[in-house]
Design a protein around this motif. Structure first.
Motif, PDB file in Angstrom:
ATOM      1  N   VAL A 177       0.876  -1.162  -0.039  1.00 22.66           N
ATOM      2  CA  VAL A 177      -0.006  -0.012   0.111  1.00 22.66           C
ATOM      3  C   VAL A 177       0.660   1.346  -0.070  1.00 22.66           C
ATOM      4  CG1 VAL A 177      -1.861   1.415   1.236  1.00 22.66           C
ATOM      5  CG2 VAL A 177      -1.941  -1.042   1.146  1.00 22.66           C
ATOM      6  N   LYS A 178       2.105   1.098   0.739  1.00 27.05           N
ATOM      7  CA  LYS A 178       2.891   2.353   0.767  1.00 27.05           C
ATOM      8  C   LYS A 178       3.422   2.470  -0.383  1.00 27.05           C
ATOM      9  CE  LYS A 178       5.315   5.756   2.636  1.00 27.05           C
ATOM     10  NZ  LYS A 178       4.647   6.864   3.036  1.00 27.05           N
ATOM     11  N   HIS A 179       3.902   1.431  -1.315  1.00 28.37           N
ATOM     12  CA  HIS A 179       4.594   1.722  -2.583  1.00 28.37           C
ATOM     13  C   HIS A 179       3.609   2.343  -3.291  1.00 28.37           C
ATOM     14  CE1 HIS A 179       8.547   0.526  -1.529  1.00 28.37           C
ATOM     15  NE2 HIS A 179       7.979  -0.659  -0.952  1.00 28.37           N
ATOM     16  N   ARG A 180       2.138   1.757  -3.455  1.00 30.02           N
ATOM     17  CA  ARG A 180       1.262   2.455  -4.193  1.00 30.02           C
ATOM     18  C   ARG A 180       0.905   3.763  -3.906  1.00 30.02           C
ATOM     19  NH1 ARG A 180      -4.930  -0.294  -5.450  1.00 30.02           N
ATOM     20  NH2 ARG A 180      -5.304   1.099  -6.979  1.00 30.02           N
ATOM     21  N   TYR A 181       0.620   4.155  -2.876  1.00 31.24           N
ATOM     22  CA  TYR A 181       0.599   5.520  -2.181  1.00 31.24           C
ATOM     23  C   TYR A 181       1.812   5.942  -1.633  1.00 31.24           C
ATOM     24  CZ  TYR A 181      -4.140   3.837  -3.651  1.00 31.24           C
ATOM     25  OH  TYR A 181      -5.284   3.482  -4.479  1.00 31.24           O
ATOM     26  N   LYS A 196      -3.760   6.447   6.974  1.00 36.11           N
ATOM     27  CA  LYS A 196      -4.398   6.184   6.000  1.00 36.11           C
ATOM     28  C   LYS A 196      -4.145   4.722   5.449  1.00 36.11           C
ATOM     29  CE  LYS A 196      -5.111  10.720   3.753  1.00 36.11           C
ATOM     30  NZ  LYS A 196      -5.268  11.282   4.994  1.00 36.11           N
ATOM     31  N   ILE A 197      -2.854   4.238   5.492  1.00 41.76           N
ATOM     32  CA  ILE A 197      -2.753   2.953   5.221  1.00 41.76           C
ATOM     33  C   ILE A 197      -3.478   1.948   6.036  1.00 41.76           C
ATOM     34  CG2 ILE A 197      -0.761   1.108   5.355  1.00 41.76           C
ATOM     35  CD1 ILE A 197       1.124   3.311   4.557  1.00 41.76           C
ATOM     36  N   GLU A 252       0.016  15.207  -5.464  1.00 46.18           N
ATOM     37  CA  GLU A 252      -0.238  13.941  -5.764  1.00 46.18           C
ATOM     38  C   GLU A 252      -1.061  13.901  -7.296  1.00 46.18           C
ATOM     39  OE1 GLU A 252      -2.114  11.062  -3.126  1.00 46.18           O
ATOM     40  OE2 GLU A 252      -1.721  12.552  -1.378  1.00 46.18           O
ATOM     41  N   GLY A 253      -1.329  15.218  -7.835  1.00 44.87           N
ATOM     42  CA  GLY A 253      -1.878  15.262  -8.939  1.00 44.87           C
ATOM     43  C   GLY A 253      -1.286  16.263  -9.897  1.00 44.87           C
ATOM     44  N   ILE A 254      -0.111  17.037  -9.552  1.00 39.36           N
ATOM     45  CA  ILE A 254       0.372  17.831 -10.443  1.00 39.36           C
ATOM     46  C   ILE A 254       1.963  17.778 -10.372  1.00 39.36           C
ATOM     47  CG2 ILE A 254       0.871  20.226 -10.823  1.00 39.36           C
ATOM     48  CD1 ILE A 254      -1.886  20.865  -9.740  1.00 39.36           C
ATOM     49  N   ILE A 255       2.696  17.766  -9.174  1.00 41.32           N
ATOM     50  CA  ILE A 255       4.079  17.563  -9.102  1.00 41.32           C
ATOM     51  C   ILE A 255       4.349  16.333  -8.615  1.00 41.32           C
ATOM     52  CG2 ILE A 255       6.006  18.859  -7.714  1.00 41.32           C
ATOM     53  CD1 ILE A 255       4.387  21.412  -7.733  1.00 41.32           C
ATOM     54  N   PRO A 256       5.659  15.710  -9.229  1.00 41.23           N
ATOM     55  CA  PRO A 256       6.516  16.366 -10.079  1.00 41.23           C
ATOM     56  C   PRO A 256       6.258  15.695 -11.468  1.00 41.23           C
ATOM     57  CG  PRO A 256       7.449  14.384  -8.973  1.00 41.23           C
ATOM     58  CD  PRO A 256       6.165  14.612  -8.378  1.00 41.23           C
ATOM     59  N   ASP A 286      -8.611  11.411 -13.264  1.00 41.12           N
ATOM     60  CA  ASP A 286      -7.968  10.476 -12.520  1.00 41.12           C
ATOM     61  C   ASP A 286      -8.155  10.818 -10.877  1.00 41.12           C
ATOM     62  OD1 ASP A 286      -7.868   8.918 -14.692  1.00 41.12           O
ATOM     63  OD2 ASP A 286      -5.641   9.109 -14.892  1.00 41.12           O
ATOM     64  N   PHE A 287      -7.825  12.282 -10.857  1.00 41.65           N
ATOM     65  CA  PHE A 287      -7.364  12.694  -9.356  1.00 41.65           C
ATOM     66  C   PHE A 287      -8.817  12.725  -8.469  1.00 41.65           C
ATOM     67  CE2 PHE A 287      -7.492  16.212  -6.056  1.00 41.65           C
ATOM     68  CZ  PHE A 287      -6.169  15.486  -5.199  1.00 41.65           C
ATOM     69  N   ILE A 288     -10.002  13.189  -9.254  1.00 39.55           N
ATOM     70  CA  ILE A 288     -11.086  13.151  -8.893  1.00 39.55           C
ATOM     71  C   ILE A 288     -11.581  11.540  -8.213  1.00 39.55           C
ATOM     72  CG2 ILE A 288     -13.514  13.542  -9.126  1.00 39.55           C
ATOM     73  CD1 ILE A 288     -12.624  15.566 -11.096  1.00 39.55           C
ATOM     74  N   GLN A 289     -11.455  10.874  -9.108  1.00 45.40           N
ATOM     75  CA  GLN A 289     -11.828   9.246  -8.619  1.00 45.40           C
ATOM     76  C   GLN A 289     -10.960   9.000  -7.564  1.00 45.40           C
ATOM     77  OE1 GLN A 289     -14.082   7.219  -9.671  1.00 45.40           O
ATOM     78  NE2 GLN A 289     -13.444   5.540  -8.573  1.00 45.40           N
ATOM     79  N   TYR A 290      -9.739   9.137  -7.396  1.00 40.94           N
ATOM     80  CA  TYR A 290      -8.687   8.970  -6.172  1.00 40.94           C
ATOM     81  C   TYR A 290      -9.075   9.525  -5.204  1.00 40.94           C
ATOM     82  CZ  TYR A 290      -4.583   9.545  -3.475  1.00 40.94           C
ATOM     83  OH  TYR A 290      -3.848   9.759  -2.469  1.00 40.94           O
ATOM     84  N   PHE A 291      -9.392  11.108  -5.056  1.00 38.26           N
ATOM     85  CA  PHE A 291      -9.458  11.494  -4.059  1.00 38.26           C
ATOM     86  C   PHE A 291     -10.982  11.381  -3.432  1.00 38.26           C
ATOM     87  CE2 PHE A 291     -10.973  15.439  -1.652  1.00 38.26           C
ATOM     88  CZ  PHE A 291      -9.660  15.777  -0.842  1.00 38.26           C
ATOM     89  N   ASN A 292     -11.901  10.884  -4.302  1.00 41.11           N
ATOM     90  CA  ASN A 292     -13.306  10.680  -3.838  1.00 41.11           C
ATOM     91  C   ASN A 292     -13.697   9.136  -3.256  1.00 41.11           C
ATOM     92  OD1 ASN A 292     -14.223  13.112  -4.326  1.00 41.11           O
ATOM     93  ND2 ASN A 292     -15.036  12.840  -6.315  1.00 41.11           N
ATOM     94  N   PHE A 293     -12.690   8.210  -3.867  1.00 41.14           N
ATOM     95  CA  PHE A 293     -13.188   6.859  -3.640  1.00 41.14           C
ATOM     96  C   PHE A 293     -11.669   5.921  -3.315  1.00 41.14           C
ATOM     97  CE2 PHE A 293     -16.323   8.553  -6.471  1.00 41.14           C
ATOM     98  CZ  PHE A 293     -17.492   8.181  -5.680  1.00 41.14           C
ATOM     99  N   GLU A 294     -10.587   6.611  -3.343  1.00 41.25           N
ATOM    100  CA  GLU A 294      -9.551   5.798  -2.947  1.00 41.25           C
ATOM    101  C   GLU A 294      -8.633   6.327  -1.719  1.00 41.25           C
ATOM    102  OE1 GLU A 294      -6.888   4.619  -6.325  1.00 41.25           O
ATOM    103  OE2 GLU A 294      -8.260   4.962  -7.776  1.00 41.25           O
TER     104      GLU A 294
END
Length: 334
Positions: free
Chosen positions: A17-21, A28-29, A198-202, A216-224
């Motif tokens: 989970v840490k490597h994915r996020y 959060k993990i 997490e959605g722009i830099i780097p 993708d960020f909207i989906q991530y922020f709302n459901f992941e």
């Protein structure tokens, strides 16, 4: 005696989970692992932090100086759709050196992110098209909170812009944060920090790729991504649509019989006792409510927004930023 070591299989799942996020911390993990694998007996977030540290996956945090808030500007936000927040995320340059300044809209209670995308322009018409779409899809919020920049505000009476007038006629009360106090929209600003990290830099994407990344960020922020302020739940599981449906019908504010109703003419003036008084061209063809006090002064309102005072000699004065106050909104606004 050595403390019991965490099961290697569980430890491996924590590391996956840490490597994915990579920006996530132990809380959060742990929240995601408990949601996805409720049958497992997961270690505490402190133990997870020790595991991450042992594998060199913990970065030292840069602590921000926290200033105590003098007010509680979101004290009226108790449920979804009480307050929506809107802003333009600070601009950045894409891979091909194009300026990108996405518009973002979120629900202050659930943190649900409705919209994140670069517009053709930041004009009132483009912003309204987005809001109109979201109102049809999700219903109307009670308030829409934003800063004092265009197209949300002007330097005129009540800070009203053509967009905020349209909002009032749609049934939404615009809220302006005080100048220089972004903490009054802190929940939305916190989302912007996550978007930046997490959605722009780097990433350094092209403009087309960045637009896809915003989706993708909207989906991530709302459901992941679990959100600590809502008990490590997902915003998408907390938000519910408004029961105030939008049918595209604009209606002027109504005033009770304690108000004298006046129409602002094309040049921004209204007539009172035979005297033309300039209010502002932004309000042309709109109806304002005047309420007289014991001193003969008239307070001027456009629906829920206080505009200023007309004195007995016919002068119209607007409040300074220092003396602006958040009124209780009693005038009917659809």
């Amino acid at each position: 005696m050595q403390a019991k070591k965490t099961n290697e299989r569980l430890e491996q799942q924590i590391l996956e989970v840490k490597h994915r996020y990579p920006t996530w911390g132990p809380k959060k993990i742990l929240a995601v692992l408990r949601t996805n694998y409720p049958e497992e007996r997961w270690p505490s977030d402190t133990t997870i932090g020790n595991i991450l540290s042992r594998h060199g996956l913990v970065e030292s945090r840069k602590y921000r100086k926290r200033m105590p808030a003098k007010t509680d500007p979101l004290s009226h936000c108790h449920a979804p759709n009480d307050v929506w927040c809107i802003d333009f995320k600070g601009w950045f340059l894409t891979k091909e050196r194009l300026k990108c300044e996405p518009l973002t809209i979120s629900d202050a209670h659930s943190r649900y992110l409705f919209y994140c995308s670069k517009l053709q322009s930041g004009k009132e018409s483009d912003v309204w098209d987005v809001l109109n779409m979201l109102f049809y899809e999700n219903g109307l919020p009670k308030f829409l909170r934003h800063d004092n920049g265009p197209p949300f505000a002007t330097t005129g009476a009540g800070r009203l812009s053509r967009l905020s007038i349209k909002l009032i006629k749609a049934g939404v009360i615009p809220e302006w944060i005080d100048p220089g106090k972004p903490y009054q929209n802190s929940r939305h600003e916190r989302m912007h920090r996550t978007l930046k990290a997490e959605g722009i830099i780097p990433l350094q994407l092209t403009i087309e790729e960045q637009q896809i990344k915003f989706k993708d960020f909207i989906q991530y922020f709302n459901f992941e991504r679990p959100h600590e302020a809502i008990g490590q739940k997902y915003p998408g599981n907390v938000y519910i649509p408004s029961n105030r449906h939008w049918n595209g019908d604009f209606r002027s504010p109504e005033y009770d019989n304690t108000y004298l109703v006046k129409r602002v003419r094309e040049r921004g003036q209204l007539s009172l006792n035979g005297v033309d008084i300039y209010i502002g061209k932004t309000l042309r063809d709109e109806f304002v409510g005047l309420k007289e006090d014991d001193n003969g002064d008239f307070s001027v309102h456009y629906g829920p927004v206080f505009l200023g005072i007309i004195t007995p000699d016919g002068a119209f004065t607007t409040p300074s930023e220092v003396h602006r106050k958040r009124n209780g909104y009693k005038t009917r606004c659809y």
